[in-house]
Design a protein around this motif. Structure first.
Motif, PDB file in Angstrom:
ATOM      1  N   ILE A 100       0.837  -1.207   0.000  1.00 52.31           N
ATOM      2  CA  ILE A 100       0.000   0.000   0.000  1.00 52.31           C
ATOM      3  C   ILE A 100       0.869   1.252   0.000  1.00 52.31           C
ATOM      4  O   ILE A 100       0.585   2.235  -0.703  1.00 52.31           O
ATOM      5  CB  ILE A 100      -0.964  -0.027   1.202  1.00 52.31           C
ATOM      6  N   GLN A 101       1.946   1.235   0.775  1.00 55.64           N
ATOM      7  CA  GLN A 101       2.867   2.380   0.815  1.00 55.64           C
ATOM      8  C   GLN A 101       3.483   2.634  -0.556  1.00 55.64           C
ATOM      9  O   GLN A 101       3.589   3.787  -1.003  1.00 55.64           O
ATOM     10  CB  GLN A 101       3.977   2.124   1.833  1.00 55.64           C
ATOM     11  N   ALA A 102       3.897   1.568  -1.250  1.00 53.44           N
ATOM     12  CA  ALA A 102       4.497   1.721  -2.571  1.00 53.44           C
ATOM     13  C   ALA A 102       3.504   2.293  -3.564  1.00 53.44           C
ATOM     14  O   ALA A 102       3.841   3.180  -4.370  1.00 53.44           O
ATOM     15  CB  ALA A 102       5.024   0.372  -3.066  1.00 53.44           C
ATOM     16  N   VAL A 103       2.256   1.832  -3.505  1.00 53.74           N
ATOM     17  CA  VAL A 103       1.221   2.342  -4.412  1.00 53.74           C
ATOM     18  C   VAL A 103       0.922   3.805  -4.110  1.00 53.74           C
ATOM     19  O   VAL A 103       0.797   4.636  -5.025  1.00 53.74           O
ATOM     20  CB  VAL A 103      -0.055   1.488  -4.312  1.00 53.74           C
ATOM     21  N   GLU A 104       0.822   4.145  -2.834  1.00 54.45           N
ATOM     22  CA  GLU A 104       0.540   5.534  -2.466  1.00 54.45           C
ATOM     23  C   GLU A 104       1.636   6.474  -2.951  1.00 54.45           C
ATOM     24  O   GLU A 104       1.363   7.536  -3.525  1.00 54.45           O
ATOM     25  CB  GLU A 104       0.390   5.648  -0.949  1.00 54.45           C
ATOM     26  N   THR A 105       2.898   6.091  -2.725  1.00 50.40           N
ATOM     27  CA  THR A 105       4.013   6.926  -3.178  1.00 50.40           C
ATOM     28  C   THR A 105       3.966   7.136  -4.687  1.00 50.40           C
ATOM     29  O   THR A 105       4.181   8.250  -5.176  1.00 50.40           O
ATOM     30  CB  THR A 105       5.359   6.273  -2.788  1.00 50.40           C
ATOM     31  N   PHE A 106       3.671   6.074  -5.406  1.00 53.79           N
ATOM     32  CA  PHE A 106       3.584   6.153  -6.863  1.00 53.79           C
ATOM     33  C   PHE A 106       2.412   7.033  -7.300  1.00 53.79           C
ATOM     34  O   PHE A 106       2.555   7.922  -8.154  1.00 53.79           O
ATOM     35  CB  PHE A 106       3.440   4.736  -7.427  1.00 53.79           C
ATOM     36  N   PHE A 107       1.247   6.827  -6.713  1.00 52.94           N
ATOM     37  CA  PHE A 107       0.055   7.596  -7.107  1.00 52.94           C
ATOM     38  C   PHE A 107       0.218   9.087  -6.825  1.00 52.94           C
ATOM     39  O   PHE A 107      -0.348   9.922  -7.545  1.00 52.94           O
ATOM     40  CB  PHE A 107      -1.173   7.062  -6.370  1.00 52.94           C
ATOM     41  N   LEU A 108       0.956   9.442  -5.769  1.00 59.58           N
ATOM     42  CA  LEU A 108       1.141  10.854  -5.444  1.00 59.58           C
ATOM     43  C   LEU A 108       1.847  11.618  -6.567  1.00 59.58           C
ATOM     44  O   LEU A 108       1.749  12.844  -6.643  1.00 59.58           O
ATOM     45  CB  LEU A 108       1.928  10.999  -4.144  1.00 59.58           C
ATOM     46  N   SER A 109       2.544  10.899  -7.424  1.00 59.06           N
ATOM     47  CA  SER A 109       3.229  11.536  -8.557  1.00 59.06           C
ATOM     48  C   SER A 109       2.365  11.597  -9.808  1.00 59.06           C
ATOM     49  O   SER A 109       2.761  12.223 -10.795  1.00 59.06           O
ATOM     50  CB  SER A 109       4.510  10.762  -8.891  1.00 59.06           C
ATOM     51  N   MET A 110       1.203  10.947  -9.780  1.00 57.67           N
ATOM     52  CA  MET A 110       0.468  10.701 -11.017  1.00 57.67           C
ATOM     53  C   MET A 110      -0.666  11.677 -11.314  1.00 57.67           C
ATOM     54  O   MET A 110      -1.233  11.653 -12.411  1.00 57.67           O
ATOM     55  CB  MET A 110      -0.124   9.283 -10.990  1.00 57.67           C
ATOM     56  N   LEU A 156      10.806   9.166  10.209  1.00 55.33           N
ATOM     57  CA  LEU A 156      10.733  10.625  10.333  1.00 55.33           C
ATOM     58  C   LEU A 156      11.733  11.161  11.352  1.00 55.33           C
ATOM     59  O   LEU A 156      12.408  12.170  11.105  1.00 55.33           O
ATOM     60  CB  LEU A 156       9.307  11.041  10.720  1.00 55.33           C
ATOM     61  N   GLU A 157      11.854  10.507  12.489  1.00 54.09           N
ATOM     62  CA  GLU A 157      12.808  10.953  13.517  1.00 54.09           C
ATOM     63  C   GLU A 157      14.241  10.959  12.972  1.00 54.09           C
ATOM     64  O   GLU A 157      15.003  11.893  13.200  1.00 54.09           O
ATOM     65  CB  GLU A 157      12.715  10.039  14.740  1.00 54.09           C
ATOM     66  N   SER A 158      14.580   9.913  12.238  1.00 53.74           N
ATOM     67  CA  SER A 158      15.917   9.829  11.655  1.00 53.74           C
ATOM     68  C   SER A 158      16.117  10.890  10.582  1.00 53.74           C
ATOM     69  O   SER A 158      17.216  11.461  10.456  1.00 53.74           O
ATOM     70  CB  SER A 158      16.135   8.432  11.063  1.00 53.74           C
ATOM     71  N   PRO A 174      13.748   2.345   1.453  1.00 57.87           N
ATOM     72  CA  PRO A 174      14.261   2.358   2.822  1.00 57.87           C
ATOM     73  C   PRO A 174      13.743   3.520   3.658  1.00 57.87           C
ATOM     74  O   PRO A 174      13.863   3.492   4.880  1.00 57.87           O
ATOM     75  CB  PRO A 174      15.774   2.470   2.621  1.00 57.87           C
ATOM     76  N   CYS A 175      13.209   4.549   3.017  1.00 55.81           N
ATOM     77  CA  CYS A 175      12.677   5.702   3.741  1.00 55.81           C
ATOM     78  C   CYS A 175      11.160   5.590   3.848  1.00 55.81           C
ATOM     79  O   CYS A 175      10.481   5.271   2.865  1.00 55.81           O
ATOM     80  CB  CYS A 175      13.037   7.004   3.028  1.00 55.81           C
ATOM     81  N   THR A 176      10.633   5.868   5.032  1.00 56.32           N
ATOM     82  CA  THR A 176       9.185   5.882   5.182  1.00 56.32           C
ATOM     83  C   THR A 176       8.601   7.059   4.394  1.00 56.32           C
ATOM     84  O   THR A 176       9.312   7.998   4.027  1.00 56.32           O
ATOM     85  CB  THR A 176       8.779   6.015   6.656  1.00 56.32           C
ATOM     86  N   LEU A 177       7.310   7.005   4.149  1.00 58.21           N
ATOM     87  CA  LEU A 177       6.653   8.080   3.410  1.00 58.21           C
ATOM     88  C   LEU A 177       6.776   9.405   4.155  1.00 58.21           C
ATOM     89  O   LEU A 177       6.987  10.463   3.545  1.00 58.21           O
ATOM     90  CB  LEU A 177       5.180   7.729   3.179  1.00 58.21           C
ATOM     91  N   GLU A 178       6.711   9.353   5.493  1.00 56.72           N
ATOM     92  CA  GLU A 178       6.843  10.569   6.297  1.00 56.72           C
ATOM     93  C   GLU A 178       8.248  11.154   6.181  1.00 56.72           C
ATOM     94  O   GLU A 178       8.423  12.382   6.122  1.00 56.72           O
ATOM     95  CB  GLU A 178       6.537  10.265   7.763  1.00 56.72           C
ATOM     96  N   ALA A 179       9.252  10.275   6.125  1.00 51.58           N
ATOM     97  CA  ALA A 179      10.638  10.749   5.962  1.00 51.58           C
ATOM     98  C   ALA A 179      10.822  11.392   4.590  1.00 51.58           C
ATOM     99  O   ALA A 179      11.454  12.454   4.478  1.00 51.58           O
ATOM    100  CB  ALA A 179      11.613   9.587   6.139  1.00 51.58           C
ATOM    101  N   GLU A 180      10.278  10.759   3.555  1.00 55.92           N
ATOM    102  CA  GLU A 180      10.355  11.330   2.204  1.00 55.92           C
ATOM    103  C   GLU A 180       9.761  12.739   2.179  1.00 55.92           C
ATOM    104  O   GLU A 180      10.347  13.664   1.618  1.00 55.92           O
ATOM    105  CB  GLU A 180       9.605  10.453   1.202  1.00 55.92           C
ATOM    106  N   PHE A 208      12.018  15.280   3.891  1.00 56.22           N
ATOM    107  CA  PHE A 208      13.156  15.660   3.044  1.00 56.22           C
ATOM    108  C   PHE A 208      12.713  16.653   1.965  1.00 56.22           C
ATOM    109  O   PHE A 208      13.387  17.655   1.697  1.00 56.22           O
ATOM    110  CB  PHE A 208      13.776  14.426   2.391  1.00 56.22           C
ATOM    111  N   THR A 209      11.568  16.382   1.349  1.00 58.13           N
ATOM    112  CA  THR A 209      11.067  17.264   0.291  1.00 58.13           C
ATOM    113  C   THR A 209      10.749  18.652   0.838  1.00 58.13           C
ATOM    114  O   THR A 209      11.117  19.674   0.241  1.00 58.13           O
ATOM    115  CB  THR A 209       9.809  16.652  -0.354  1.00 58.13           C
ATOM    116  N   GLU A 210      10.078  18.687   1.982  1.00 59.60           N
ATOM    117  CA  GLU A 210       9.690  19.968   2.584  1.00 59.60           C
ATOM    118  C   GLU A 210      10.911  20.795   2.982  1.00 59.60           C
ATOM    119  O   GLU A 210      10.856  22.032   2.989  1.00 59.60           O
ATOM    120  CB  GLU A 210       8.815  19.715   3.816  1.00 59.60           C
ATOM    121  N   ASN A 211      12.009  20.123   3.289  1.00 56.28           N
ATOM    122  CA  ASN A 211      13.225  20.825   3.721  1.00 56.28           C
ATOM    123  C   ASN A 211      14.250  20.967   2.600  1.00 56.28           C
ATOM    124  O   ASN A 211      15.419  21.255   2.851  1.00 56.28           O
ATOM    125  CB  ASN A 211      13.835  20.098   4.920  1.00 56.28           C
ATOM    126  N   GLN A 212      13.787  20.749   1.360  1.00 58.65           N
ATOM    127  CA  GLN A 212      14.603  20.959   0.154  1.00 58.65           C
ATOM    128  C   GLN A 212      15.888  20.143   0.163  1.00 58.65           C
ATOM    129  O   GLN A 212      16.945  20.604  -0.281  1.00 58.65           O
ATOM    130  CB  GLN A 212      14.912  22.455  -0.026  1.00 58.65           C
TER     131      GLN A 212
END
Length: 446
Positions: free
Chosen positions: A25-35, A327-329, A348-354, A357-361
């Motif tokens: 489900i996480q992999a599908v969500e990450t993919f769909f967010l780009s679509m 996210l903590e890491s 290897p990165c959770t969706l929250e970590a991704e 990273f994006t929000e902090n450029q």
């Protein structure tokens, strides 16, 4: 969650049908967010049910593996092969032997592999397989008997023009040898049905190094494009001491970086002056990196592998296993000066970590692009097997560099066109999707 009502509907269907499969489900969500933007521009995607077809594997094979241990006790494990998509060519993806293997991990890995293989530009479909078997604590005889019995079930579903497995976590040269030996015996033919084979019987030079080397080649392109910079003197931390982490460390060092920290299942090590690669190579090969390196050098050691992400660095390369960097890491990395994260493992990165990273450029390289070097060289191995002719080391390495440079260019170009130049997550997803989509449209509804 999604701007597109179509994506929202398909994703909700995934949530219902695949409840209890969080990795998938996480992999599908990450993919769909780009679509979202692609969907609005291309109504044929909904008309021909492209997304519904993409999230459903063509075939999911689940089988029992029965074997006998050294004490004569009968053991039973579960085996899997998820043949996700063959639209671009024969199924291609590794075998993972690890206690965490289940239908969810196999489906997420097969889904990701489909798009990773698409990015290479090579004729490969997506698949993944494995078992909840672990070789840790097992004798060579037990590993051999398990592999042989695993292949007794798998052989009927694979072939050089059908499905070509490779290695992954827990499946190295020893396991590949046992698996291929049994396949050859059953089928009475020597063909390129497995990749990652030994050099004495059809393997390719650079194969074991390919994922780690390719990761560094991808990072080099990122530094050149986004910062007009090179790897020289960059402080790097790398999780995992298997093939990916080890060879990423070796190549980063060769390119002039300073590898200041690494980790394994026992903990992490940190030396601000840089780890000694000769000792790292010696100990990582024996699976004893963190404790033994600390004992040999007296460097900083912590028994929690996640402590690695608190080490000050410029570049972080998570190369161990899915969802190891949370996210903590991510917050710790950013707070300590990290400005580039490149995934050497699969997700290897959770969706929250991704998102953090994006929000902090933070420059971010998704695994489906950055770690594609391994499967690219697997295709090279298949080509050499078909030709019955091995290529020299420099030729394979040069081809690998070219593939990784091309993958980066595809992701960067798609990111610039559809999102923004720094969004390589969307760039990778979109570039890979467009190739798969065009092939699906050309081949009709199947």
């Amino acid at each position: 969650m999604f701007k597109s009502a179509y994506l929202e509907r398909v994703f909700n269907d995934v949530l219902k049908k695949d409840n209890g499969q969080p990795e998938f489900i996480q992999a599908v969500e990450t993919f769909f967010l780009s679509m979202d933007d692609i969907i609005s521009m291309t109504p044929q995607i909904e008309k021909y049910g492209i997304m519904e077809r993409l999230v459903e594997p063509e075939r999911l094979i689940h089988f029992r593996v029965t074997w006998v241990d050294d004490q004569g006790i009968t053991r039973v494990n579960r085996g899997y092969r998820v043949q996700f998509s063959s639209v671009l060519g024969p199924y291609k993806g590794g075998l993972r032997f690890h206690p965490t293997v289940n239908a969810s991990t196999m489906k997420f890995l097969g889904f990701e592999q489909t798009f990773k293989n698409a990015l290479t530009g090579l004729p490969m479909g997506g698949a993944k397989g494995g078992s909840d078997f672990s070789s840790i604590g097992k004798s060579d005889g037990e590993i051999m008997r398990f592999c042989q019995n695993f292949m007794l079930e798998l052989y009927r579903h694979i072939g050089p023009d059908t499905d070509v497995p490779a290695g992954d976590i827990g499946v190295g040269a020893k396991e590949i040898g046992y698996l291929y030996g049994m396949y050859k015996k059953i089928r009475n033919e020597s063909v390129g049905v497995m990749t990652g084979k030994g050099l004495t019987y059809g393997g390719s030079l650079v194969r074991k190094e390919a994922t780690g080397y390719g990761l560094c080649y991808f990072v080099s392109e990122m530094l050149k494009t986004y910062r007009s910079d090179r790897m020289d003197d960059k402080k790097v931390v790398i999780s995992g001491s298997g093939k990916v982490g080890l060879y990423a460390a070796i190549k980063a060092h060769e390119l002039g970086a300073i590898v200041v920290g690494m980790s394994d299942v026992n903990g992490y090590i940190h030396d601000p002056e840089g780890l000694k690669m000769d000792i790292v190579t010696e100990l990582a090969s024996n699976g004893e990196l963190s404790k033994r390196y600390h004992e040999r050098t007296g460097c900083e050691y912590g028994n929690d592998p996640r402590g690695l992400w608190r080490v000050p660095c410029d570049i972080a390369m998570p190369c161990a296993i899915q969802n190891e960097l949370d996210l903590e890491s991510a917050k710790a990395l950013v707070a300590n000066g990290c400005y580039l994260v490149a995934e050497g493992a699969n997700m290897p990165c959770t969706l929250e970590a991704e998102k953090y990273f994006t929000e902090n450029q933070i420059l971010f390289a998704p695994g489906k692009a950055a770690n594609a070097g391994g499967v690219a060289v697997s295709l090279f191995e298949m080509s050499q097997n078909a030709m019955h002719y091995p290529w020299p080391y420099d030729e394979v390495d040069d081809k690998l560099k070219g593939i990784m440079k091309e993958i980066f260019f595809k992701c960067y170009t798609a990111a610039r066109r559809y999102k923004n130049p720094y969004d390589l997550i969307s760039g990778a997803n979109i570039a890979a999707f467009l190739r798969v989509y065009e092939a699906m449209m050309d081949q009709g509804i199947q």
